[in-house]
Design a protein around this motif. Structure first.
Motif, PDB file in Angstrom:
ATOM      1  N   ALA A   1       0.817  -1.207   0.000  1.00  0.00           N
ATOM      2  CA  ALA A   1       0.000   0.000   0.000  1.00  0.00           C
ATOM      3  C   ALA A   1       0.848   1.253   0.000  1.00  0.00           C
ATOM      4  CB  ALA A   1      -0.934  -0.001   1.211  1.00  0.00           C
ATOM      5  N   ALA A   2       2.105   1.140   0.350  1.00  0.00           N
ATOM      6  CA  ALA A   2       2.965   2.314   0.400  1.00  0.00           C
ATOM      7  C   ALA A   2       3.740   2.521  -0.886  1.00  0.00           C
ATOM      8  CB  ALA A   2       3.952   2.182   1.567  1.00  0.00           C
ATOM      9  N   ALA A   3       3.504   1.658  -1.890  1.00  0.00           N
ATOM     10  CA  ALA A   3       4.230   1.784  -3.147  1.00  0.00           C
ATOM     11  C   ALA A   3       3.906   3.100  -3.821  1.00  0.00           C
ATOM     12  CB  ALA A   3       3.862   0.621  -4.068  1.00  0.00           C
ATOM     13  N   PRO A   4       4.840   3.641  -4.623  1.00  0.00           N
ATOM     14  CA  PRO A   4       4.578   4.898  -5.313  1.00  0.00           C
ATOM     15  C   PRO A   4       3.360   4.796  -6.215  1.00  0.00           C
ATOM     16  CG  PRO A   4       6.893   4.297  -5.462  1.00  0.00           C
ATOM     17  CD  PRO A   4       6.174   3.115  -4.891  1.00  0.00           C
ATOM     18  N   GLY A   5       2.615   5.888  -6.346  1.00  0.00           N
ATOM     19  CA  GLY A   5       1.451   5.898  -7.222  1.00  0.00           C
ATOM     20  C   GLY A   5       1.844   5.742  -8.671  1.00  0.00           C
ATOM     21  N   ALA A   6       1.004   5.034  -9.418  1.00  0.00           N
ATOM     22  CA  ALA A   6       1.267   4.869 -10.839  1.00  0.00           C
ATOM     23  C   ALA A   6       1.081   6.193 -11.541  1.00  0.00           C
ATOM     24  CB  ALA A   6       0.301   3.833 -11.412  1.00  0.00           C
ATOM     25  N   ALA A   7       1.888   6.425 -12.551  1.00  0.00           N
ATOM     26  CA  ALA A   7       1.718   7.607 -13.381  1.00  0.00           C
ATOM     27  C   ALA A   7       0.400   7.498 -14.126  1.00  0.00           C
ATOM     28  CB  ALA A   7       2.886   7.717 -14.359  1.00  0.00           C
ATOM     29  N   ALA A   8      -0.090   8.636 -14.618  1.00  0.00           N
ATOM     30  CA  ALA A   8      -1.379   8.637 -15.302  1.00  0.00           C
ATOM     31  C   ALA A   8      -1.377   7.713 -16.506  1.00  0.00           C
ATOM     32  CB  ALA A   8      -1.732  10.060 -15.721  1.00  0.00           C
ATOM     33  N   VAL A   9      -0.215   7.507 -17.117  1.00  0.00           N
ATOM     34  CA  VAL A   9      -0.149   6.629 -18.283  1.00  0.00           C
ATOM     35  C   VAL A   9      -0.435   5.185 -17.914  1.00  0.00           C
ATOM     36  CG1 VAL A   9       2.327   6.088 -18.177  1.00  0.00           C
ATOM     37  CG2 VAL A   9       1.181   6.176 -20.393  1.00  0.00           C
TER      38      VAL A   9
END
Length: 467
Positions: free
Chosen positions: A427-435
């Protein structure tokens, strides 16, 4: 005509006639060159020309793919399945029985004298005293209610936003927005000649320090923000964050445009940003989501010193409300129709949220129990464009995450909002880019149709691409 353009024309014809469909992967440029007996450099120019025309998209390490066709109504959707296309892009909720509820108030408008009053002359930006009192009843929430004399009316929510931006930001001016923002705001800014400046988000919404830093780097004219049920991330900022943003607004002299269009769905939302800094916030809202888009009204709650400026913007843009719509909206607020429909839509949104948990709970999703949309960080190796194209071939229209992105901003990590499953990975992983993400609109289809569509999307996401 140069050779690469002639070849690009032939490929474009294959895309147009369905020989190449959205999501199809083109050969490597080297294989393409050999097949057409052209130089590698010419193949590179062909692919560049196709990308320039918006027909293909290239993804590093994966290849070049035919872009998604216009989703609704389109031959790609119709040819892919015999079922009616499922639109998970447009997002207008309709609660069961709402038409019958709304019809009660409209019956009184059928009287000749009442109809004549409603349609005999254009409605003023300030409406009537009766309309303003009804708007106060509609917009009030725990800890806050607008002052009637500061309420103005637009034809719909998008016109309210356009009027606010045009009044606060001149051509060439800078408008701060969340790094992922409502696509309509991007369109409004483009039309008004306004430059958007992305402001970083975290798990509590727009970051006050990032807003202050952006303003110090190059002065902003205003800022647009969605503190409650942010579209598309479903974030609702806490009271503390709203108070911190209010401090930045006061210290910097900035005025915020607070969009609360979806806030009616969140029964426990904190008081709006306008409650923390009423002199520095223009609150905009509308009835298009609360009730129906076909007969709607937009609202603006203006700081005392901006009532005249916003009224002029509404008049000059021809954005004032229609008299008939304003009369209907007034009656819907007075007789309790708005409150009844809102309660029904909250229950409906909760039922749709349960379907999201059932079908997409194994994935990284970002939503909230009363949200009518879901931000889905796709599993590798999917990317937004290719997933949207593949979904279109299965009769489902989605919105790629890039539609919401403003260049240069950062978004929060993948931790799920309360009431959701974070899914694969930490749950702490970086957010995915919009792509890497799509927004799934949950409001428009019938529940049974949405149930089937989400199941098909989950199955699609589990497929392995031929890379």
């Amino acid at each position: 005509m140069e050779e690469y353009r002639r070849i690009a024309d032939r490929v474009a014809e294959r895309i147009a006639d369905g020989g190449l469909r959205p999501g199809d992967r083109l050969p490597t440029q080297r294989a393409f060159a050999r097949r057409h007996r052209i130089a590698d450099s010419t193949a590179i120019r062909v692919y560049g020309e196709l990308a320039r025309r918006g027909l293909v998209v290239g993804e590093v390490g994966r290849g070049t793919f035919v872009r998604a066709a216009p989703p609704l109504p389109g031959p790609a959707l119709a040819e892919a399945t015999g079922d009616t296309p499922v639109d998970l892009q447009l997002n207008y909720p309709v609660a069961e029985g709402q038409s019958e509820l709304m019809a009660r108030a409209l019956a009184s408008l059928a009287r000749a004298d009442v109809l004549g009053e409603a349609t005999g002359r254009p409605a003023a930006a300030v409406g009537t005293a009766e309309a303003r009192a009804a708007a106060v009843r509609t917009l009030a929430r725990a800890g806050w209610a607008p002052e009637p004399e500061r309420v103005l009316f637009a034809g719909n929510g998008r016109q309210a936003i356009a009027a606010a931006v045009s009044a606060l930001v001149g051509p060439g001016g800078r408008l701060g927005v969340e790094a992922l923002t409502y696509p309509l705001v991007k369109a409004v800014a483009a039309r008004l000649g306004v430059r958007l400046v992305p402001i970083a988000l975290d798990e509590d919404g727009m970051r006050p320090d990032a807003l202050a830093a952006a303003h110090r780097a190059a002065p902003l004219s205003a800022v647009y923000v969605q503190p409650t049920l942010h579209n598309p991330l479903s974030i609702t900022s806490g009271s503390g964050r709203r108070a911190e943003l209010a401090v930045v607004l006061r210290e910097s002299g900035l005025t915020a445009v607070e969009d609360t269009t979806w806030a009616f769905l969140e029964p426990d939302a904190p008081a709006p940003l306008a409650a923390h800094a009423p002199e520095r916030v223009v609150l905009v809202d509308s009835l298009s989501k609360r009730l129906a888009p076909g007969l709607t009204v937009g609202h603006l709650v203006a700081p005392e010193g901006l009532v005249e400026d916003l009224g002029r913007a509404l008049r000059s843009g021809a954005w004032t409300a229609g008299g008939l719509a304003l009369a209907a909206a007034t009656r819907w607020a007075q007789d309790g129709t708005v409150a009844e429909v809102v309660a029904a839509k909250r229950a409906d949104a909760a039922a749709r949220h349960a379907l999201v948990r059932r079908h997409l709970g194994a994935y990284r999703i970002r939503t909230a129990p009363h949200a009518y949309y879901c931000w889905w960080e796709l599993p590798a190796p999917w990317r937004a464009e290719t997933f949207v194209a593949a979904a279109a071939r299965r009769g489902i229209a989605l919105t790629p995450g890039t539609e919401f992105a403003v260049t240069g901003g950062t978004v929060p990590g993948s931790a799920a909002a309360p009431g959701t499953a974070a899914g694969r990975g930490s749950a702490a992983a970086p957010g995915a880019a919009a792509v890497d993400a799509v927004r799934v609109g949950l409001a428009s289809p019938a529940l049974a149709v949405l149930d089937g569509a989400l199941g098909r999307l989950a199955a699609l996401a589990s497929e392995t691409l031929d890379v």
